[in-house]
Design an enzyme around this catalytic site. Structure first.
Site, short mmCIF file in Angstrom:
data_model
loop_
_atom_site.label_atom_id
_atom_site.label_comp_id
_atom_site.label_asym_id
_atom_site.label_seq_id
_atom_site.Cartn_x
_atom_site.Cartn_y
_atom_site.Cartn_z
CG ASP A 249 -1.51 1.04 0.92
OD1 ASP A 249 -2.00 2.32 1.07
OD2 ASP A 249 -3.27 0.54 1.47
CG HIS B 214 -6.17 -2.33 2.66
ND1 HIS B 214 -5.96 -1.29 2.48
CD2 HIS B 214 -7.36 -1.72 1.85
CE1 HIS B 214 -6.13 -0.45 1.98
NE2 HIS B 214 -7.62 -0.87 1.17
CG HIS C 94 -14.16 6.00 4.40
ND1 HIS C 94 -13.89 7.55 4.70
CD2 HIS C 94 -14.87 6.10 5.11
CE1 HIS C 94 -13.85 7.50 5.88
NE2 HIS C 94 -14.50 7.46 6.09
CD GLN C 95 -14.09 0.76 -3.87
OE1 GLN C 95 -15.38 1.03 -3.66
NE2 GLN C 95 -13.77 0.05 -4.11
CG HIS D 201 -8.42 -2.68 -2.73
ND1 HIS D 201 -9.15 -1.50 -3.46
CD2 HIS D 201 -7.79 -1.27 -1.72
CE1 HIS D 201 -9.29 -0.43 -3.02
NE2 HIS D 201 -8.55 -0.15 -1.37
#
Length: 171
Positions: A52, A123, A114-115, A121
């Site tokens: 990230d 995390h 909060h995309q 994806h």
């Protein structure tokens, strides 16, 4: 390994400011295609893993399907299973190579969640003793559990195919 990170920095930015423009090319697809550099750490025929760019903790990794899909509601079951299997391998590698004491698998679908990049994806966030990250701040009213349970049971009865077991018909 005691690492410290204050996740409150994110609250200074609106989700709108952090989110990619839906009309712009997908940055994750560009990483898959080698058009944008990413710190790629692993690849399978169906998935790609890279660090990230704004890590929550040391080793924070993203696992994506190589095929573009927007979010949880758009990803195929096969791609989802591939991402999850790869995320498990990454979690094991983080435990061994980075001495992670735990791991959070985090996914966000939609702006309200909060995309910020609209390519599915996962995390894989390694956790370290004392890292101070709060994943679930417990903001919902626990007195409404009966109400929400009834709503979810009804919705799942409509959505899930019967499995033929006695448990599947239980309310």
């Amino acid at each position: 390994m005691a690492l410290s990170f204050d996740p409150r920095w994110l609250s200074r930015y609106s989700t709108q400011d952090l989110a990619e423009d839906p009309q712009s090319p997908c940055v994750f697809c560009a990483i898959v295609n080698g058009e944008v550099e990413g710190h790629v750490i692993a690849e399978t025929p169906d998935t790609l893993c890279f660090l990230d760019h704004l890590p929550a903790t040391y080793g924070h990794t993203l696992v994506i399907p190589k095929q573009h899909c927007q979010d949880l509601f758009d990803i195929s079951d096969e791609s989802f299973q591939a991402v999850m299997a790869t995320a498990k391998q990454v979690a094991n590698a983080l435990r061994v190579s980075c001495s992670a004491a735990g791991v959070n698998l985090v996914h966000a679908s939609g702006l309200a969640a909060h995309q910020t990049v609209f390519h599915f994806h996962m995390h894989v966030v390694p956790r370290y003793d004392g890292d101070s990250i709060v994943v679930f701040p417990r903001l919902a009213d626990p007195a409404r559990k009966d109400e929400v349970a009834q709503r979810l049971r009804a919705a799942l009865r409509e959505e899930l195919p019967p499995t033929g077991t006695a448990e599947s018909s239980a309310p």
